[in-house]
Design an enzyme around this catalytic site. Sequence first.
Site, PDB file in Angstrom:
ATOM      1  N   GLN A 168       1.801 -10.187  10.942  1.00  0.00           N
ATOM      2  CA  GLN A 168       2.354  -9.131  10.113  1.00  0.00           C
ATOM      3  C   GLN A 168       1.592  -7.818  10.269  1.00  0.00           C
ATOM      4  OE1 GLN A 168       1.063  -8.004   6.584  1.00  0.00           O
ATOM      5  NE2 GLN A 168       2.801  -8.594   5.320  1.00  0.00           N
ATOM      6  N   LEU A 197       1.319  -5.622   2.423  1.00  0.00           N
ATOM      7  CA  LEU A 197       0.277  -6.235   1.606  1.00  0.00           C
ATOM      8  C   LEU A 197       0.869  -7.124   0.519  1.00  0.00           C
ATOM      9  CD1 LEU A 197      -2.616  -6.340   0.216  1.00  0.00           C
ATOM     10  CD2 LEU A 197      -1.831  -4.317  -1.041  1.00  0.00           C
ATOM     11  N   GLN A 218       0.831  -1.197   0.000  1.00  0.00           N
ATOM     12  CA  GLN A 218       0.000   0.000   0.000  1.00  0.00           C
ATOM     13  C   GLN A 218       0.867   1.248   0.000  1.00  0.00           C
ATOM     14  OE1 GLN A 218      -2.947  -0.022   3.055  1.00  0.00           O
ATOM     15  NE2 GLN A 218      -3.620   2.071   2.689  1.00  0.00           N
ATOM     16  N   ARG A 237      -8.879  -7.823   5.215  1.00  0.00           N
ATOM     17  CA  ARG A 237      -7.724  -7.162   5.835  1.00  0.00           C
ATOM     18  C   ARG A 237      -7.861  -5.653   5.753  1.00  0.00           C
ATOM     19  NH1 ARG A 237      -2.426  -5.265   4.315  1.00  0.00           N
ATOM     20  NH2 ARG A 237      -0.732  -6.075   5.635  1.00  0.00           N
TER      21      ARG A 237
END
Length: 396
Positions: free
Chosen positions: A341, A176, A92, A200
């Site tokens: 993560q 991501l 991202q 997510r």
Amino acid sequence: MFSRTLVRKFHQSILQYKTQAPKGPPSTGSEKVKDLLDNAATFDDIRPQSEQDSWATLPYVDGTFFGRSQELKSSRPKIDPRETSIILFPGQGAQYVGMASKLLKFPGARDIFALANEVLKYDLLKLCVEGPKDKLDQTIYCQPAVMVSSLAALEQLKEERPNAISNCFATAGFSLGEITALVFAGAIPFDKAVKLVQIRAEAMQWASQQSKSGMATVLFSPDARMGEACKDAVNWCIQRGVENPECRIANFLYPSCKVIAGNEDALKYLEANMKKYGLKRMKRLPVSGAFHTELMASAVEPFAQALKKITIEDPIISVHSNVDGKRYRNAGHILNQLPKQIVKPVKWEQTLHNLYERKVGEFFPRTFECGPGKGLKAILKQVNAKAWDSSFNIEA
């Protein structure tokens, strides 16, 4: 090497999703996260009937490697490294209006977006190509857009440099992008991954709305006191009445550059006291919250529960985890490690060391950054300039 192509698999997935995808009106806010979780990955897995039906174009790498040296943390084929490749995927922040437009000449890329549109129930391709920017930049739209565009870029790579795909022995993705890498390595089916990323993104967006927070790239001198700076920023927040404040390194990029994430008050404190701690420059990132910190803790459970509903396979090639930079050992390792993560720092610098550290005189594999932007290639130059010499961008 398997002969099954991505396009045929996507076509099957589209048909399967159309017949089995859950229906119902969309909801908003926290109900939306629950709705996505309840409906996540409820359609059956498409099981290949033979080796030819497997969705893969890569040689299977058997076994795992352990040891003290960096090179044992990444699989190294016993052939000329110049004949091998590593593929990296962005996260991202790499998005921009117009991305993926030049990929539309590849039929496989169009099919990838067609399936994504079916899963997401909106026109992702139109959003990528036409914007508007303020919508594309929103976490809930940005994450699916970057992942799908990155996988679509693989169609260009497959067309122009097929050996880069067939000779790829390792992959990794930034934040991501790690999910993108797992899709590429055959560990998570594409259609399930799109839904997983949607969950997510929704969960992280919701977590971001619970407290005003953000992220900033920080350039600093060798004698900078980053740990002390973050600790003092937290104490400053406590004095101002901020509950459970957070300020820490969220992304390890290269030796003199990190990304700090935390509460808005903490970031303002650092910006006002840069010289005190040896910080040279701070630049805010266009994100909605403090990703990869404990401020994202509420997003972990929805993501973890959705991941459990997916049949995860052992990766066909090495995939490196952001959490520690090491290879995933198997499907069970992915199931346990990947949710971490969301709240753990992205150890990208460490990942690059594991992937590229070589003895003096040894050659490096070719590297291909697939997806929007050129940020990962730029970071590689700062970490390992020799590896950067044989790196390329396949930009969505």
